[in-house]
Design a protein around this motif. Sequence first.
Motif, PDB file in Angstrom:
ATOM      1  N   TYR A 308       7.308  30.786  36.698  1.00 26.75           N
ATOM      2  CA  TYR A 308       8.117  30.536  37.894  1.00 26.75           C
ATOM      3  C   TYR A 308       8.727  29.149  37.785  1.00 26.75           C
ATOM      4  O   TYR A 308       8.356  28.338  36.929  1.00 26.75           O
ATOM      5  CB  TYR A 308       7.282  30.680  39.171  1.00 26.75           C
ATOM      6  N   LEU A 309       9.670  28.874  38.667  1.00 31.76           N
ATOM      7  CA  LEU A 309      10.353  27.588  38.680  1.00 31.76           C
ATOM      8  C   LEU A 309       9.769  26.721  39.789  1.00 31.76           C
ATOM      9  O   LEU A 309       9.682  27.149  40.938  1.00 31.76           O
ATOM     10  CB  LEU A 309      11.849  27.809  38.910  1.00 31.76           C
ATOM     11  N   GLY A 310       9.360  25.497  39.464  1.00 37.47           N
ATOM     12  CA  GLY A 310       8.785  24.586  40.442  1.00 37.47           C
ATOM     13  C   GLY A 310       9.833  23.618  40.991  1.00 37.47           C
ATOM     14  O   GLY A 310      10.654  23.086  40.252  1.00 37.47           O
ATOM     15  N   ILE A 434      10.457  31.218  42.572  1.00 36.66           N
ATOM     16  CA  ILE A 434      10.650  29.787  42.831  1.00 36.66           C
ATOM     17  C   ILE A 434       9.540  29.328  43.767  1.00 36.66           C
ATOM     18  O   ILE A 434       9.299  29.943  44.813  1.00 36.66           O
ATOM     19  CB  ILE A 434      12.023  29.513  43.468  1.00 36.66           C
ATOM     20  N   TYR A 435       8.863  28.263  43.378  1.00 40.25           N
ATOM     21  CA  TYR A 435       7.849  27.669  44.249  1.00 40.25           C
ATOM     22  C   TYR A 435       8.388  26.326  44.730  1.00 40.25           C
ATOM     23  O   TYR A 435       8.729  25.456  43.926  1.00 40.25           O
ATOM     24  CB  TYR A 435       6.526  27.452  43.519  1.00 40.25           C
ATOM     25  N   ILE A 436       8.459  26.152  46.053  1.00 34.99           N
ATOM     26  CA  ILE A 436       8.942  24.902  46.634  1.00 34.99           C
ATOM     27  C   ILE A 436       7.763  24.154  47.252  1.00 34.99           C
ATOM     28  O   ILE A 436       7.146  24.623  48.217  1.00 34.99           O
ATOM     29  CB  ILE A 436      10.021  25.142  47.702  1.00 34.99           C
ATOM     30  N   ASP A 493       0.082  20.860  46.261  1.00 40.40           N
ATOM     31  CA  ASP A 493       1.495  21.218  46.219  1.00 40.40           C
ATOM     32  C   ASP A 493       2.131  20.754  44.905  1.00 40.40           C
ATOM     33  O   ASP A 493       2.879  21.494  44.257  1.00 40.40           O
ATOM     34  CB  ASP A 493       2.212  20.560  47.399  1.00 40.40           C
ATOM     35  N   ALA A 494       1.824  19.513  44.523  1.00 41.62           N
ATOM     36  CA  ALA A 494       2.373  18.961  43.275  1.00 41.62           C
ATOM     37  C   ALA A 494       1.862  19.721  42.066  1.00 41.62           C
ATOM     38  O   ALA A 494       2.625  20.021  41.133  1.00 41.62           O
ATOM     39  CB  ALA A 494       2.009  17.482  43.164  1.00 41.62           C
ATOM     40  N   MET A 495       0.576  20.039  42.051  1.00 36.87           N
ATOM     41  CA  MET A 495      -0.018  20.719  40.909  1.00 36.87           C
ATOM     42  C   MET A 495       0.582  22.110  40.715  1.00 36.87           C
ATOM     43  O   MET A 495       0.863  22.524  39.591  1.00 36.87           O
ATOM     44  CB  MET A 495      -1.535  20.791  41.094  1.00 36.87           C
ATOM     45  N   VAL A 496       0.797  22.836  41.811  1.00 35.85           N
ATOM     46  CA  VAL A 496       1.373  24.181  41.697  1.00 35.85           C
ATOM     47  C   VAL A 496       2.821  24.083  41.211  1.00 35.85           C
ATOM     48  O   VAL A 496       3.234  24.823  40.311  1.00 35.85           O
ATOM     49  CB  VAL A 496       1.295  24.920  43.043  1.00 35.85           C
ATOM     50  N   ALA A 497       3.592  23.160  41.796  1.00 36.75           N
ATOM     51  CA  ALA A 497       4.991  23.011  41.374  1.00 36.75           C
ATOM     52  C   ALA A 497       5.090  22.646  39.898  1.00 36.75           C
ATOM     53  O   ALA A 497       6.037  23.047  39.212  1.00 36.75           O
ATOM     54  CB  ALA A 497       5.679  21.952  42.231  1.00 36.75           C
ATOM     55  N   ALA A 498       4.105  21.904  39.400  1.00 35.69           N
ATOM     56  CA  ALA A 498       4.131  21.439  38.006  1.00 35.69           C
ATOM     57  C   ALA A 498       3.743  22.521  37.005  1.00 35.69           C
ATOM     58  O   ALA A 498       3.883  22.316  35.799  1.00 35.69           O
ATOM     59  CB  ALA A 498       3.201  20.244  37.837  1.00 35.69           C
TER      60      ALA A 498
END
Length: 539
Positions: A308-310, A434-436, A493-498
């Motif tokens: 997915y796209l972070g 997409i994960y925001i 949140d940061a870890m998932v987006a990364a």
Amino acid sequence: MLSARRRRYYVWVGVVGSILIVLQLLYGGSRQEWVASMQAAELHHRSPSDPSITSQRVQELLAQDGGKWNNNLPKRRVPHISPTDKFLAYLPHSGFHNQRIELENALLLANYLDRILLLPDIFLGPAMPWLKFDKLYERLLLQTKRGLEHCFNIPSDSPLPTECLNFFTWTTLPWSFLYDLDALRSKIRIIPRDDVSDEWMYANLGITEGNVEYLRDVTPFDFRVFDDPTSTTLIGKYKERVDLQFLQQKQARVLQFGSLFGTNRVLAQTPEHNDLLKFIRETMIFNNPVLLNIADKIAELLGGNGTYLGVHLRVGDGNFAVDANINVDDIYHTLVDQITDLSADEIDFWEGGTHNRDRQKNLEYEVKRIQRQTIPGFGGIVNPETATAAQGKGLEKRAPLTTDRSLQLVPRPDNTEQCLGPFNDRTKKFTTRIYIGTDAPRPRKNPLLFKFFNTFPCIFTLDDFFDELEPLNYLVNEVDKVPLESSLIPLVDAMVAAKGFAFLGTPASTFSTYIERQLWPIYSGTGIKEVGVKKPQMN
């Protein structure tokens, strides 16, 4: 024996404290105090009455996935101190990532100067702003819970007394709660401290007041440290250049700095120092088992790492709130350009015809299109092993155009499987997940973000993973019993987006920069390749 300076602080604290209490009793406090009181009361009522239940519940949740968790914070102890040992200290301030940048600079400087780093705890809660040295030191002395131990013993159904109003709004944690300090200790000697006062140094390090040299800052960016005397790098926003040799000549047992905030404030331009900076950044990756477990489970529900796209959208405070419309619009159009084939008219349709309005932050703002950013992973940094399959799902072209405006109301996907289903004839092809990660409240109903959900049917935010976040409900600082959930959610949140195949962040955000420069390269397996400021080449 207290120093004269410390006695003056105590007198000042007593006078000001008495005045504040009287004003509180007479006038009921300001709106800010009322808000702080309500927040403290909410956290107070949420605090578990028995900390052992906290540890037990987290352990049970992690055991389901074979994980382990020790909720006890490490014991504080000062190792044996040699009379010849020298130390480096600094004053922390601002939010978590600014404190992290301060720590990075302090680690470099302690290594360069062969000094032991006196490492203050992380302050979590309302950010303490930068202040001139003496004022910041004073504020940090006042930021204490000593003498307030009774606050966390007050029953949850009882009101908080005046002195406890802010007790549950902030807390401190050792850096080892999030990072592997043992790995860092292989390069830098570190002594954690939970007290930044001079008296702590006198009591624990065997030094006297005359053994401390204070490097007092009067602006946020007083100086920049150059490790290479031949470097012609500009000082940029800093007031003056300080060469490393100048600091190496200091003989005081303690060098006490004020703020050390500023990315690349302490340069690492020699090969040895550049390797050290790379090691520090590779080591300062979150390693808390609870956070890792949660982030891994959410990434798995999104399809797995690299599928997915972070995205990180910071819109909630300071300049980021002022520039929110513009930053959101830039990121939206970057996504549209990279993973769709929408025409200009279609883009205007799906974003609701608000483009010109979204380019403004105030009446004086000149509407202009800034140069498109390149997403790390799209022509920038990319993991080729995972990107191809993931991007392919979102790049199908030539879908028929629909002009039915009612189709703007894209239903909320209840899980990752449903998002792959058709929503309308045009956007059903844009199935790149997409994960925001964002600080925007209630993202799916937030006007700032509506265009994302209108255009892309497979967008998710942390709000969609309530069950996976349950372990955070049980994390409590065992020292002051303050719940940690609100402070740790942004880190998850940061870890998932990364963990996506690519990442796009908010310009000028230290939060986004941390993901782009450190978390994403490590999680994607591409590695941190270049760090620091390159030394200009001589003609």
